[in-house]
Design a protein around this motif. Structure first.
Motif, PDB file in Angstrom:
ATOM      1  N   SER A  19       0.827  -1.204   0.000  1.00  0.00           N
ATOM      2  CA  SER A  19       0.000   0.000   0.000  1.00  0.00           C
ATOM      3  C   SER A  19       0.861   1.254   0.000  1.00  0.00           C
ATOM      4  O   SER A  19       2.057   1.221   0.309  1.00  0.00           O
ATOM      5  CB  SER A  19      -0.922  -0.002   1.216  1.00  0.00           C
ATOM      6  N   GLY A  22      -0.678   6.876   4.105  1.00  0.00           N
ATOM      7  CA  GLY A  22      -2.014   7.179   4.584  1.00  0.00           C
ATOM      8  C   GLY A  22      -2.538   6.168   5.575  1.00  0.00           C
ATOM      9  O   GLY A  22      -3.588   6.385   6.177  1.00  0.00           O
ATOM     10  N   ASN A  23      -1.834   5.028   5.765  1.00  0.00           N
ATOM     11  CA  ASN A  23      -2.305   4.006   6.709  1.00  0.00           C
ATOM     12  C   ASN A  23      -1.445   3.944   7.971  1.00  0.00           C
ATOM     13  O   ASN A  23      -1.581   3.023   8.759  1.00  0.00           O
ATOM     14  CB  ASN A  23      -2.347   2.633   6.033  1.00  0.00           C
ATOM     15  N   ASN A 171      -8.221   3.561  -8.746  1.00  0.00           N
ATOM     16  CA  ASN A 171      -8.141   2.659  -7.600  1.00  0.00           C
ATOM     17  C   ASN A 171      -8.999   1.418  -7.765  1.00  0.00           C
ATOM     18  O   ASN A 171      -8.639   0.330  -7.313  1.00  0.00           O
ATOM     19  CB  ASN A 171      -8.545   3.380  -6.317  1.00  0.00           C
ATOM     20  N   GLU A 282      -2.140  -7.780   1.495  1.00  0.00           N
ATOM     21  CA  GLU A 282      -1.803  -6.356   1.527  1.00  0.00           C
ATOM     22  C   GLU A 282      -0.730  -6.113   2.574  1.00  0.00           C
ATOM     23  O   GLU A 282      -0.930  -6.400   3.765  1.00  0.00           O
ATOM     24  CB  GLU A 282      -3.029  -5.501   1.835  1.00  0.00           C
ATOM     25  N   HIS A 286      -1.814  -0.825   7.833  1.00  0.00           N
ATOM     26  CA  HIS A 286      -3.253  -1.025   8.021  1.00  0.00           C
ATOM     27  C   HIS A 286      -3.851  -1.258   6.632  1.00  0.00           C
ATOM     28  O   HIS A 286      -3.437  -0.622   5.657  1.00  0.00           O
ATOM     29  CB  HIS A 286      -3.891   0.204   8.681  1.00  0.00           C
ATOM     30  N   THR A 288      -5.780  -0.747   3.482  1.00  0.00           N
ATOM     31  CA  THR A 288      -6.514   0.322   2.803  1.00  0.00           C
ATOM     32  C   THR A 288      -6.877  -0.062   1.371  1.00  0.00           C
ATOM     33  O   THR A 288      -7.809   0.501   0.808  1.00  0.00           O
ATOM     34  CB  THR A 288      -5.673   1.622   2.773  1.00  0.00           C
ATOM     35  N   ARG A 311      -2.845  -4.405  11.380  1.00  0.00           N
ATOM     36  CA  ARG A 311      -4.048  -3.586  11.575  1.00  0.00           C
ATOM     37  C   ARG A 311      -3.759  -2.558  12.663  1.00  0.00           C
ATOM     38  O   ARG A 311      -3.078  -2.857  13.640  1.00  0.00           O
ATOM     39  CB  ARG A 311      -5.248  -4.440  11.980  1.00  0.00           C
ATOM     40  N   ARG A 312      -4.289  -1.377  12.484  1.00  0.00           N
ATOM     41  CA  ARG A 312      -4.012  -0.280  13.402  1.00  0.00           C
ATOM     42  C   ARG A 312      -4.374  -0.659  14.838  1.00  0.00           C
ATOM     43  O   ARG A 312      -5.495  -1.068  15.122  1.00  0.00           O
ATOM     44  CB  ARG A 312      -4.798   0.954  12.976  1.00  0.00           C
TER      45      ARG A 312
END
Length: 735
Positions: A19, A22-23, A171, A282, A286, A288, A311-312
């Motif tokens: 990714s 932004g994550n 996207n 992915e 996190h 996305t 994962r966040r």
């Protein structure tokens, strides 16, 4: 290329999808640093690369609190994310996940190229650093928004609002990123909101992947001419072009285009589908991209398996391993050397305990076999130079033992094409532990080959006891011990490793191995019958497993061992201490002449010595009033203790009593009580063999064993005694 209809709903090939930014979240990576040595090593190396060039610490930024974090600065964020993604890719490879294709979204393409072998860590971090530093100057160029419409609709919106924006990313078929003048982008979002269509302005004042970054594209191309791309080791799909790209094409001009041109993610996923990819992992802080991946595949009539890595705010190690095991479960990705090792838990345990003595060595053998399989199946750099001599060395990376249970074990190369394999294990309710590292090496010299059985039988003539259920008879001469095994042990390398480790542990009085050098199996289908142990002056041992005729089955040139204490050093004195403890029996005439209190005191000392021998420790560590189960006594050790004491005194001792809290003083009192009264006329001692007690069915069916183990609490103490005795008697067959 057309999609393969036959694989449209299968797991197909596997793609790692990296990714973009932004994550991120404060504290990301801390779980990997704390629990995953390979990921920590990558991040530490990245820190060493970045610190001289930037003046800041990558490890420090990952550990920073939300108030202290500088991840809003693209010059800090972008190399940090790339380093974290490369560490995750290394960890996945170490866990045995072999990806077929790599792809990255925007910034993520740098990490994807590194994972595919086209960039080394230093070049990848240099690109990310330069890119982030340029993006500092992009602040104020405009805004970026994610719109829930297709690219054609987005283009019409741009034209309707004056044309002051570009499509920044395809996207998904129904998701398009636009970037440009702030007023234009905001007006587009407002129009969609009025139509109740999704539209969201992204944080920041940067017009990503648009004409407004054209000056930075030229600067980037000028600043990164020293990048040295290499041929990829796996397929890499570009999100600049949407097609497969070769490693040498990833020069400074390509990365300038990556910064400026729109992200063709839809086109890239189409290429992945055409290549047969049906499973997507992915790689990022996190997930996305997962919705976009699913939408792109669904549009092609493909039902994908999409899995995250982190994962966040969640446990990072557990999330990665959950994905690894989901890949294993579905067969979606190849994992090298995966397997399971079975253990039988002892009855009456009151708290989790370390692995059973003997079973610790047995478990080590199973993990070693798994790692050796991984070395063989990985191929490439891991293959031995001479396939006729398959010598392997292993080093244990932990001194912690897994609890008796069913342990899952997986092994794989520490990196794609690496010549080293790492093995990990866990039990239900426990975290993952890196167990050992294995590698091929040159075999032992020819003059250090297997010993001759005829010479050994002529030399080793003094009987001795080897406390393992696989052992039938044993003899020794000096530092050599020759063990004849019970018949019926199955042939195969795993069986040979099992008896090699177990018998070595029993002879040395050790608990678990620290290392094993020069493990060399021989091609034969015979079952193990003999084990020869030669102790060396430095506390290590050479072990040879032989067939009935003396033909070598497996040889371990040198192994070092530890006692039960975590972190203990190789055991050197325990064997002689254990022999001394068991040989110092209580003289029957002394017992007969002693008063009751003295008799119990003498018996207590004898029980302590036998218990110390079973636990492979010294007698001073066996308090008379402390429950033996609290000292680590399990069912196998309890059987050893019971048999020795019953042979000494002819008094029955309940195994359940040992496991459920009896002290050495308690057992001594039991023996004293058993010695006092004589059997009344007409009574006879029950001479049935263990495993054939009253009320216990025959255990020929494994399902009966599983049922009884599940219902131990419902059995009487006598039945539990009988069951555990039978299981211990059959233990040599549990290979």
């Amino acid at each position: 290329m057309a999609a393969d209809a036959a694989r449209a709903h299968g797991t197909g090939r596997t793609a790692l999808v990296f990714s973009g930014q932004g994550n991120q979240w404060p504290g990301m990576g801390q779980g990997l640093i704390a629990h995953e040595p390979s990921a920590r090593a990558v991040l530490e190396e990245a820190d060493a690369v970045l610190r001289p060039a930037t003046g800041w610490s990558l490890l420090g930024e990952l550990a920073a609190s939300q108030e202290e974090s500088r991840l809003e600065d693209p010059a800090v964020l972008q190399p940090t994310l790339v380093a974290l993604q490369i560490a995750l890719a290394r960890l996945l490879a170490e866990r045995g996940v072999v990806a077929d294709v790599f792809v990255g979204h925007s910034l993520g393409e740098i990490a994807a190229a590194a994972a595919a072998g086209a960039l080394d860590l230093a070049d990848a971090l240099r690109l990310a650093r330069l890119r982030g530093e340029l993006m500092r100057r992009a602040v104020g160029t405009g805004r970026t928004a994610l719109l829930g419409v297709d690219a054609e609709t987005a283009a019409a919106l741009i034209a309707r609002h004056g044309g002051g924006a570009d499509i920044a990313a395809w996207n998904a078929p129904g998701s398009t990123l636009v970037a440009g003048e702030a007023a234009t982008v905001r007006a587009m979002v407002d129009e969609l909101a009025a139509q109740e269509v999704f539209g969201r302005l992204l944080p920041g004042d940067i017009a990503f992947h648009s004409r407004f970054l054209e000056p930075l594209r030229e600067e980037f191309a000028a600043a990164a001419p020293g990048i040295r791309p290499r041929a990829t080791t796996a397929t890499l799909v570009s999100t600049v072009t949407g097609e497969v790209v070769e490693g040498p094409a990833l020069d400074h001009a390509y990365w300038a285009d990556n910064l400026r041109r729109p992200v063709r993610f839809v086109q890239a996923v189409d290429t992945l589908v055409d290549l047969g990819c049906r499973t997507f992992v992915e790689v990022g802080a996190h997930p996305t991209l997962s919705p976009s991946l699913t939408e792109c595949c669904t549009a092609r009539g493909v039902d994908p398996l999409v899995l995250p890595t982190l994962r966040r705010g969640e446990g990072e190690q557990e999330n990665v391993l959950r994905t690894v095991w989901e890949l294993r479960r579905t067969g979606a990705a190849r994992t090298h050397g995966a397997g399971k090792v079975r253990f039988l838990a002892a009855a009456g345990t009151e708290a989790p305990r370390i692995a059973l003595r003997g079973r610790a060595a047995q478990f080590a053998a199973g993990v070693t076999a798994t790692a050796m399989t991984a070395l063989e199946t990985a191929g490439g750099a891991t293959a031995p130079a001479d396939p006729e001599r398959r010598s392997v060395s292993v080093d244990w990376d932990t001194t912690e033992d897994l609890a008796p249970a069913e342990a899952s074990v997986v092994a794989g190369p520490v990196a794609p094409g690496a010549a080293t394999v790492a093995a990990y294990g866990r039990t239900t309710g426990s975290g993952w532990t890196r167990l050992l590292t294995a590698r091929h090496e040159a075999p032992a010299p020819a003059d250090a080959g297997p010993p001759d059985l005829a010479e050994l039988t002529g030399r080793c003539t003094t009987p001795r006891t080897v406390a393992d259920t696989a052992a039938d008879t044993a003899w020794h001469a000096g530092d050599e011990v020759l063990v004849r095994l019970r018949r019926g042990i199955a042939p195969g390398r795993r069986s040979a490793l099992d008896v090699a480790f177990r018998i070595t542990a029993a002879v040395l009085g050790a608990h678990a191995p620290l290392s094993a050098r020069g493990i060399e199996p021989y091609d034969t289908e015979a079952g193990p019958r003999w084990v020869h142990i030669a102790r060396t002056g430095d506390g290590t041992a050479t072990t040879t497993v032989m067939a009935e005729d003396g033909g070598p089955l497996l040889r371990i040139a040198r192994s070092a061992w530890r006692d039960r204490t975590p972190g203990g050093s190789p055991t050197e004195e325990a064997p002689s201490a254990a022999r001394q403890d068991t040989e110092e029996k209580v003289d029957p005439s002394t017992l007969a002449a002693a008063d009751p209190a003295t008799r119990v005191a003498l018996l207590t000392e004898r029980v302590r010595r036998v218990a110390a021998a079973a636990l492979r420790t010294t007698v001073d560590r066996i308090p008379a009033q402390r429950p033996l189960s609290k000292l680590g006594m399990d069912s196998v050790m309890g059987l050893e203790l019971r048999r020795t004491l019953e042979a000494d005194f002819g008094v029955e001792i309940g195994l359940v009593r040992i496991l459920r809290g009896a002290t050495a003083a308690d057992l001594a009192a039991d023996i004293a009580d058993g010695l006092a009264p004589q059997p009344t006329p007409g009574t006879t001692h029950d001479q049935r063999e263990p495993g054939h007690g009253p009320g216990l069915p025959d255990l020929d069916d494994p399902a009966d064993i599983e049922r009884l183990l599940a219902d131990l609490d419902a059995l009487s103490p006598e039945e539990v005694d009988s069951l555990l005795g039978r299981l211990a008697g059959d233990a040599a067959g549990e290979i």
